[in-house]
Every structure is written in structure tokens, then in C-alpha cells.
Write an enzyme that holds these catalytic residues in place. Sequence first.
Site, PDB file in Angstrom:
ATOM      1  N   THR A 189      -3.335   5.818 -11.183  1.00  0.00           N
ATOM      2  CA  THR A 189      -3.131   4.608 -10.250  1.00  0.00           C
ATOM      3  C   THR A 189      -3.876   3.414 -10.668  1.00  0.00           C
ATOM      4  OG1 THR A 189      -2.768   5.893  -8.094  1.00  0.00           O
ATOM      5  CG2 THR A 189      -4.089   3.970  -8.003  1.00  0.00           C
ATOM      6  N   LYS A 246     -11.626   2.456 -13.905  1.00  0.00           N
ATOM      7  CA  LYS A 246     -11.679   1.095 -13.280  1.00  0.00           C
ATOM      8  C   LYS A 246     -12.216   0.294 -14.339  1.00  0.00           C
ATOM      9  CE  LYS A 246     -11.984  -0.286  -9.507  1.00  0.00           C
ATOM     10  NZ  LYS A 246     -10.622  -1.011  -8.758  1.00  0.00           N
ATOM     11  N   TYR A 248     -13.738   8.275 -12.428  1.00  0.00           N
ATOM     12  CA  TYR A 248     -13.278   7.037 -11.466  1.00  0.00           C
ATOM     13  C   TYR A 248     -13.895   5.574 -12.259  1.00  0.00           C
ATOM     14  CZ  TYR A 248     -14.522   3.130  -8.010  1.00  0.00           C
ATOM     15  OH  TYR A 248     -14.481   2.022  -7.381  1.00  0.00           O
ATOM     16  N   THR A 278     -15.691  -2.662  -9.435  1.00  0.00           N
ATOM     17  CA  THR A 278     -16.842  -1.945  -9.097  1.00  0.00           C
ATOM     18  C   THR A 278     -18.184  -2.117 -10.086  1.00  0.00           C
ATOM     19  OG1 THR A 278     -17.951   0.280  -8.659  1.00  0.00           O
ATOM     20  CG2 THR A 278     -15.960   0.077 -10.260  1.00  0.00           C
ATOM     21  N   ASP A 279     -19.222  -2.234  -9.728  1.00  0.00           N
ATOM     22  CA  ASP A 279     -20.439  -2.313 -10.341  1.00  0.00           C
ATOM     23  C   ASP A 279     -20.479  -0.723 -11.334  1.00  0.00           C
ATOM     24  OD1 ASP A 279     -21.296  -0.206  -8.279  1.00  0.00           O
ATOM     25  OD2 ASP A 279     -23.038  -1.473  -7.819  1.00  0.00           O
ATOM     26  N   GLU A 280     -19.903   0.245 -10.878  1.00  0.00           N
ATOM     27  CA  GLU A 280     -20.002   1.461 -11.639  1.00  0.00           C
ATOM     28  C   GLU A 280     -19.571   1.340 -13.148  1.00  0.00           C
ATOM     29  OE1 GLU A 280     -18.861   5.056  -9.687  1.00  0.00           O
ATOM     30  OE2 GLU A 280     -19.426   4.189  -7.588  1.00  0.00           O
ATOM     31  N   ARG A 337     -24.217  16.049  -7.774  1.00  0.00           N
ATOM     32  CA  ARG A 337     -23.004  15.526  -8.239  1.00  0.00           C
ATOM     33  C   ARG A 337     -22.781  15.698  -9.928  1.00  0.00           C
ATOM     34  NH1 ARG A 337     -21.048   9.758  -6.488  1.00  0.00           N
ATOM     35  NH2 ARG A 337     -19.979  10.333  -4.631  1.00  0.00           N
ATOM     36  N   ASP A 366       0.695  -1.263  -0.022  1.00  0.00           N
ATOM     37  CA  ASP A 366      -0.047  -0.064  -0.012  1.00  0.00           C
ATOM     38  C   ASP A 366       0.775   1.094   0.027  1.00  0.00           C
ATOM     39  OD1 ASP A 366      -1.945   1.950   1.027  1.00  0.00           O
ATOM     40  OD2 ASP A 366      -3.300   0.475   1.061  1.00  0.00           O
ATOM     41  N   LYS A 367       0.450   2.116  -0.769  1.00  0.00           N
ATOM     42  CA  LYS A 367       1.128   3.482  -0.540  1.00  0.00           C
ATOM     43  C   LYS A 367       0.801   4.397   0.560  1.00  0.00           C
ATOM     44  CE  LYS A 367       1.364   7.322  -4.059  1.00  0.00           C
ATOM     45  NZ  LYS A 367       0.761   8.028  -5.377  1.00  0.00           N
TER      46      LYS A 367
HETATM   47  P1  NAD Z   1      -9.933   3.107  -0.227  1.00  0.00           P
HETATM   48  O1  NAD Z   1      -9.840   4.220  -0.899  1.00  0.00           O
HETATM   49  O2  NAD Z   1     -10.717   2.960   1.094  1.00  0.00           O
HETATM   50  O3  NAD Z   1      -8.471   2.405  -0.222  1.00  0.00           O
HETATM   51  C1  NAD Z   1      -7.766   2.406  -1.214  1.00  0.00           C
HETATM   52  C2  NAD Z   1      -6.369   1.869  -0.846  1.00  0.00           C
HETATM   53  O4  NAD Z   1      -5.461   2.008  -1.827  1.00  0.00           O
HETATM   54  C3  NAD Z   1      -5.717   2.703   0.283  1.00  0.00           C
HETATM   55  O5  NAD Z   1      -5.033   2.140   1.403  1.00  0.00           O
HETATM   56  C4  NAD Z   1      -4.684   3.521  -0.442  1.00  0.00           C
HETATM   57  O6  NAD Z   1      -3.439   3.935   0.274  1.00  0.00           O
HETATM   58  C5  NAD Z   1      -4.243   2.743  -1.474  1.00  0.00           C
HETATM   59  N1  NAD Z   1      -3.782   3.070  -2.803  1.00  0.00           N
HETATM   60  C6  NAD Z   1      -3.976   4.239  -3.422  1.00  0.00           C
HETATM   61  N2  NAD Z   1      -3.405   4.530  -4.444  1.00  0.00           N
HETATM   62  C7  NAD Z   1      -2.199   3.447  -4.486  1.00  0.00           C
HETATM   63  C8  NAD Z   1      -1.172   3.249  -5.145  1.00  0.00           C
HETATM   64  N3  NAD Z   1      -1.039   4.019  -6.282  1.00  0.00           N
HETATM   65  N4  NAD Z   1      -0.385   2.161  -4.866  1.00  0.00           N
HETATM   66  C9  NAD Z   1      -0.414   1.518  -3.641  1.00  0.00           C
HETATM   67  N5  NAD Z   1      -1.808   1.794  -2.982  1.00  0.00           N
HETATM   68  C10 NAD Z   1      -2.508   2.756  -3.315  1.00  0.00           C
HETATM   69  O7  NAD Z   1     -10.899   1.993  -1.068  1.00  0.00           O
HETATM   70  P2  NAD Z   1     -12.063   0.787  -0.928  1.00  0.00           P
HETATM   71  O8  NAD Z   1     -13.399   1.559  -1.049  1.00  0.00           O
HETATM   72  O9  NAD Z   1     -11.380   0.069   0.170  1.00  0.00           O
HETATM   73  O10 NAD Z   1     -12.106   0.037  -2.369  1.00  0.00           O
HETATM   74  C11 NAD Z   1     -11.111  -0.873  -2.463  1.00  0.00           C
HETATM   75  C12 NAD Z   1     -11.147  -1.544  -3.952  1.00  0.00           C
HETATM   76  O11 NAD Z   1     -12.498  -2.084  -4.109  1.00  0.00           O
HETATM   77  C13 NAD Z   1     -11.133  -0.333  -5.004  1.00  0.00           C
HETATM   78  O12 NAD Z   1     -10.595  -1.037  -5.968  1.00  0.00           O
HETATM   79  C14 NAD Z   1     -12.302   0.118  -5.336  1.00  0.00           C
HETATM   80  O13 NAD Z   1     -12.493   0.235  -6.763  1.00  0.00           O
HETATM   81  C15 NAD Z   1     -13.181  -1.265  -4.990  1.00  0.00           C
HETATM   82  N6  NAD Z   1     -14.560  -1.166  -4.640  1.00  0.00           N
HETATM   83  C16 NAD Z   1     -15.107  -0.305  -3.810  1.00  0.00           C
HETATM   84  C17 NAD Z   1     -16.178  -0.320  -3.304  1.00  0.00           C
HETATM   85  C18 NAD Z   1     -16.962   0.634  -2.289  1.00  0.00           C
HETATM   86  O14 NAD Z   1     -18.079   0.535  -2.019  1.00  0.00           O
HETATM   87  N7  NAD Z   1     -16.072   1.055  -1.467  1.00  0.00           N
HETATM   88  C19 NAD Z   1     -17.146  -1.113  -3.994  1.00  0.00           C
HETATM   89  C20 NAD Z   1     -16.857  -2.043  -5.051  1.00  0.00           C
HETATM   90  C21 NAD Z   1     -15.340  -1.840  -5.440  1.00  0.00           C
HETATM   91  O1  DAU Z   2     -20.797   0.986  -6.210  1.00  0.00           O
HETATM   92  C1  DAU Z   2     -19.536   0.874  -5.884  1.00  0.00           C
HETATM   93  C2  DAU Z   2     -19.083   2.360  -5.466  1.00  0.00           C
HETATM   94  O2  DAU Z   2     -19.396   2.954  -4.516  1.00  0.00           O
HETATM   95  C3  DAU Z   2     -17.524   2.094  -5.498  1.00  0.00           C
HETATM   96  O3  DAU Z   2     -16.883   1.471  -6.392  1.00  0.00           O
HETATM   97  C4  DAU Z   2     -16.611   3.491  -5.114  1.00  0.00           C
HETATM   98  O4  DAU Z   2     -15.471   3.536  -4.720  1.00  0.00           O
HETATM   99  C5  DAU Z   2     -17.468   3.973  -3.820  1.00  0.00           C
HETATM  100  O5  DAU Z   2     -16.902   5.462  -3.473  1.00  0.00           O
HETATM  101  C6  DAU Z   2     -18.976   4.160  -3.830  1.00  0.00           C
HETATM  102  O6  DAU Z   2     -19.383   5.147  -4.743  1.00  0.00           O
HETATM  103  P1  DAU Z   2     -20.647   6.017  -4.671  1.00  0.00           P
HETATM  104  O7  DAU Z   2     -20.309   7.357  -5.388  1.00  0.00           O
HETATM  105  O8  DAU Z   2     -21.874   5.541  -4.907  1.00  0.00           O
HETATM  106  O9  DAU Z   2     -20.414   6.428  -3.198  1.00  0.00           O
HETATM  107  P2  DAU Z   2     -20.656   7.675  -2.130  1.00  0.00           P
HETATM  108  O10 DAU Z   2     -20.552   7.252  -0.787  1.00  0.00           O
HETATM  109  O11 DAU Z   2     -19.664   8.797  -2.745  1.00  0.00           O
HETATM  110  O12 DAU Z   2     -22.081   7.966  -2.393  1.00  0.00           O
HETATM  111  C7  DAU Z   2     -23.222   7.272  -2.214  1.00  0.00           C
HETATM  112  C8  DAU Z   2     -24.457   8.274  -2.823  1.00  0.00           C
HETATM  113  O13 DAU Z   2     -24.584   9.441  -1.754  1.00  0.00           O
HETATM  114  C9  DAU Z   2     -24.282   8.610  -4.198  1.00  0.00           C
HETATM  115  O14 DAU Z   2     -25.434   8.671  -4.865  1.00  0.00           O
HETATM  116  C10 DAU Z   2     -23.781  10.225  -3.859  1.00  0.00           C
HETATM  117  C11 DAU Z   2     -24.532  10.484  -2.622  1.00  0.00           C
HETATM  118  N1  DAU Z   2     -23.814  11.336  -1.862  1.00  0.00           N
HETATM  119  C12 DAU Z   2     -22.435  11.172  -1.295  1.00  0.00           C
HETATM  120  C13 DAU Z   2     -21.934  12.111  -0.828  1.00  0.00           C
HETATM  121  C14 DAU Z   2     -20.453  11.849  -0.271  1.00  0.00           C
HETATM  122  C15 DAU Z   2     -24.431  12.433  -1.225  1.00  0.00           C
HETATM  123  O15 DAU Z   2     -25.719  12.893  -1.607  1.00  0.00           O
HETATM  124  N2  DAU Z   2     -23.851  13.508  -0.447  1.00  0.00           N
HETATM  125  C16 DAU Z   2     -22.542  13.141  -0.157  1.00  0.00           C
HETATM  126  O16 DAU Z   2     -21.961  14.066   0.817  1.00  0.00           O
END
Ligand code: NAD
Ligand code: DAU
Length: 377
Positions: free
Chosen positions: A101, A187, A183, A134-136, A314, A34-35
Site C-alpha cells: 500500500t 513511508k 512502516y 511522517t516524522d518516523e 515494541r 478509500d479502500k
Molecule cells: P489511518 O490508518 O487512520 O487511515 C488510513 C486510511 O487509508 C483508511 O481510511 C484506510 O481505509 C485507507 N487505506 C489503507 N490502504 C488503502 C489502499 N490500499 N487504498 C485506499 N485506501 C487505503 O491513518 P492516519 O493515522 O489517518 O494516517 C493518514 C496518513 O498520515 C498516513 O499516510 C500516515 O502515514 C500519515 N501520518 C499519520 C500520523 C498519525 O499520527 N496518525 C502522523 C503523521 C503522518
Molecule cells: O510519529 C508519527 C506516527 O505516529 C505516525 O506516522 C503513525 O502512523 C502513528 O501510528 C504514530 O506512531 P507511534 O508508533 O508513535 O504511535 P502509537 O500510538 O502506536 O504509539 C505511541 C507510543 O506509545 C509509542 O512509543 C508506543 C507506545 N505504546 C503504544 C501502544 C499502542 C504503548 O506503550 N502501548 C501501546 O499499547
Amino acid sequence: MNSIIITGGAGFIGSHVVRLFVNKYPEYKIINLDKLTYAGNLANLKDIEDRPNYKFVRMDICDFEGVLKLMQDEHVDGIIHLAAESHVDRSIKDPFTFAQTNVMGTLSLLQAAKLYWESLPEGYEGKRFYHISTDEVYGALAMTHPEGIEPPFTTKASSGKHHLAYGEKFFTEDLKYQPHSPYSAAKASSDHFVRAFHDTYGLPTVVTNCSNNYGPYQFPEKLIPLFINNIRHRKPLPVYGKGENVRDWLYVEDHARAIDLIFHEGKIAETYNIGGFNEWKNIDIIHVLINTVDRILGRPEGADLDLITYVTDRAGHDLRYAIDSSKLQRELGWEPSLQFEEGIEKTVRWYLDNQAWMDNVTSGDYQRYYEDMYAKR
Ligand code: NAD
Ligand code: DAU
């Protein structure tokens, strides 16, 4: 397989995956690469950091030479790749970092894995590159019913289970990619590179696309932890647009369990969608969060509803995400273990009980701490 790199292990989902693997597989060596960007926090792994089967390496996945050397030195035979820039709003402001990244970093890992594994007498035998996505990437779904019924309505998944839905279509593995944000575009591109490395070089890959995760250790820029913290401190809750967008929520430990299962039993070159058929409108989730925080803190019911503040939407805000995870349920027998009510209660309690973690992350102290620590070496 016993020497595994988990990238992004200091982040939200990655830390749950690292914890699960370190606890469940004492015979494996788990290397957390991890970075430590703003989203990476080693405090997420305090409970397992001294385990003999765990090692942390601070490295950028874009550092191809470094990654290749690490793979050679540690005789790595599995990669679970989670490291990414993950926040949509940041990608709108700074798309370059996301391409760097998420695309170039993934390419660097793929090429290092290919070169190292091809240099071994056994080649790709017993090796695996698992890419977490991700599903996005599938874009956005409409909120419509074939007979014009107002959503949400009850529907039946192909697994036979009934659940609430906001539209008749779901994300299935065969859908065409239609990412909208920088984003999800980055992905999507990384997913294509992973599949290209299988199709071109035979690299043993697997890809999963998961819905929105929630649970402990999520960086408080994301909806759920941000709003829990704001409600606690009676700060405004910035709801994008009308709060009508729908997201499909999965408890993070259920995602980690799916990753474990797919890493060990998923078929090479396959894609699996991961989700719990749990669609919610943002505004409804926000009401649940307000009610839960207020109840736990002993505030009168609805006391904090006036924190809701509608703000500019957004850009390119996807309307609805909804994962069809029937394939994973059918082929590998995975099911989410937690009902949403249970998961959200656990999550709210965790953030309220771990205010020190939240304060650290929001103040940026932990970042300065790690910068200092590494500067001294
Ligand atoms: P996060 O942002 O919490 O964590 C990302 C991690 O990656 C951090 O620890 C960061 O330091 C590390 N990182 C970033 N750039 C880097 C680099 N260049 N080299 C090495 N490490 C690096 O993310 P998350 O929410 O835990 O998501 C993890 C993975 O799952 C991602 O690939 C994301 O696309 C995917 N994902 C997330 C969600 C969600 O809801 N959070 C849903 C579906 C998929
Ligand atoms: O679907 C999977 C994705 O879910 C992951 O791949 C992404 O890494 C993760 O960040 C997440 O993306 P979203 O954009 O859906 O998550 P976020 O928590 O940013 O936002 C959830 C919803 O809430 C979205 O419709 C935007 C809205 N929102 C978010 C924030 C931060 C608000 O209305 N207000 C806010 O301040």
C-alpha cells in the site's frame, strides 16, 4: 484547482481533512478515494456525506487503471495523498501489506497523475500532488543535553518560542532518512518516489512530515484512544518497555489546517515538517489520560493508576521523536491553535461521549456492514 482526490479520507486524519475541505470550499469537488480497510470508517464522515461537493469512491490506490480512469472522469487537478497502512505494530507482523500500500500504492497514484496531467493541453500547470508523510522517516533522536542537564529542559526553537524538550536535537527537513520499522521504511520509500517524480518528470509535488496526531476518530489501536477506552472499562494499559519513549503530539485539526495551507500555498518540490513542539514521555501522557478520564467520570483521583501494566517493548522502538516546524511557521505562518491541555480534554470527552462509535469500531460491526453493502451492488 477544483477537483481534488483525497486518498484515505475515511481514516483518522483523512476524515478531518475531507471535512475541512468540504466545509471550507463549497466550490471544489472533493473525492474521497478509500479502500475501507479495517482503519477506514465512513461513519467518520456522517456529518458531510450528503454535501453536493463531496463524493466517496471505494478503491484501492494500488488499482492503477482504476485511479487513472477516476482522474480522467473527474478532471482531477489536485491529489492529497493520505491513504496508508499506518500502525507500526501491524507493520512488524505484516511488512508486505505496508510495502504494497505505502510504496506500490503511492507509485500507482504518481504514475496515474503523471499520465493524466501530461495528456492535458495545459500539462502540469495548476496541478498539485501533495504527499502526507511522517516524522518516523527520520529515525529516532537521543535524549541528551550538551551540558548534561536532565531532560526535560526548556529550550528555544529557531522561531524564537520557548518549549520543553527531551534532547537538544530535532527533526529538520534536511536530515537524512533513517527509518527503523517496516512502516517508516515504507513511508520513507514512498517519500523518495514522490521526490523522484518531481526531479525526473517535473510532477508538481509537495511532501510534509508530521508528528504524532491525536483527536477524535482515531482507530483504537493507537495509544491515546486505546488507553482512554481501556481506562473507561477498567482494562489493563499495556505500556511498552518502561514508558520512557517520547512522542511529539499535535491535535489532528491543526494538522488538517496545515495541510490546507500547504496544499494551497506551499512551494512545489518543498518539504515541510509539521509539529507543535509538544514532547511527552508516554508514561506522563498515560497519567494525564488516567487523571482526565477519572475526573470526567467522577472517579476518585488516581483510582485507575493500577491499570498501568508494563509489557514487552515494541521491537525497534524509537526512543524520541521531536519535530522542528520552524520552517512552516516562518515561511507560511502556520501555528498550532490548541494547547495540549485543551486538546487532550476535548479528545477524552469526545471518546467518552461517542461510545457507540468506539463500540462499533472495536466490534468490527462497521466492517461487516460495509462488506455487505458493497457485496450487494
Ligand atoms: P489511518 O490508518 O487512520 O487511515 C488510513 C486510511 O487509508 C483508511 O481510511 C484506510 O481505509 C485507507 N487505506 C489503507 N490502504 C488503502 C489502499 N490500499 N487504498 C485506499 N485506501 C487505503 O491513518 P492516519 O493515522 O489517518 O494516517 C493518514 C496518513 O498520515 C498516513 O499516510 C500516515 O502515514 C500519515 N501520518 C499519520 C500520523 C498519525 O499520527 N496518525 C502522523 C503523521 C503522518
Ligand atoms: O510519529 C508519527 C506516527 O505516529 C505516525 O506516522 C503513525 O502512523 C502513528 O501510528 C504514530 O506512531 P507511534 O508508533 O508513535 O504511535 P502509537 O500510538 O502506536 O504509539 C505511541 C507510543 O506509545 C509509542 O512509543 C508506543 C507506545 N505504546 C503504544 C501502544 C499502542 C504503548 O506503550 N502501548 C501501546 O499499547
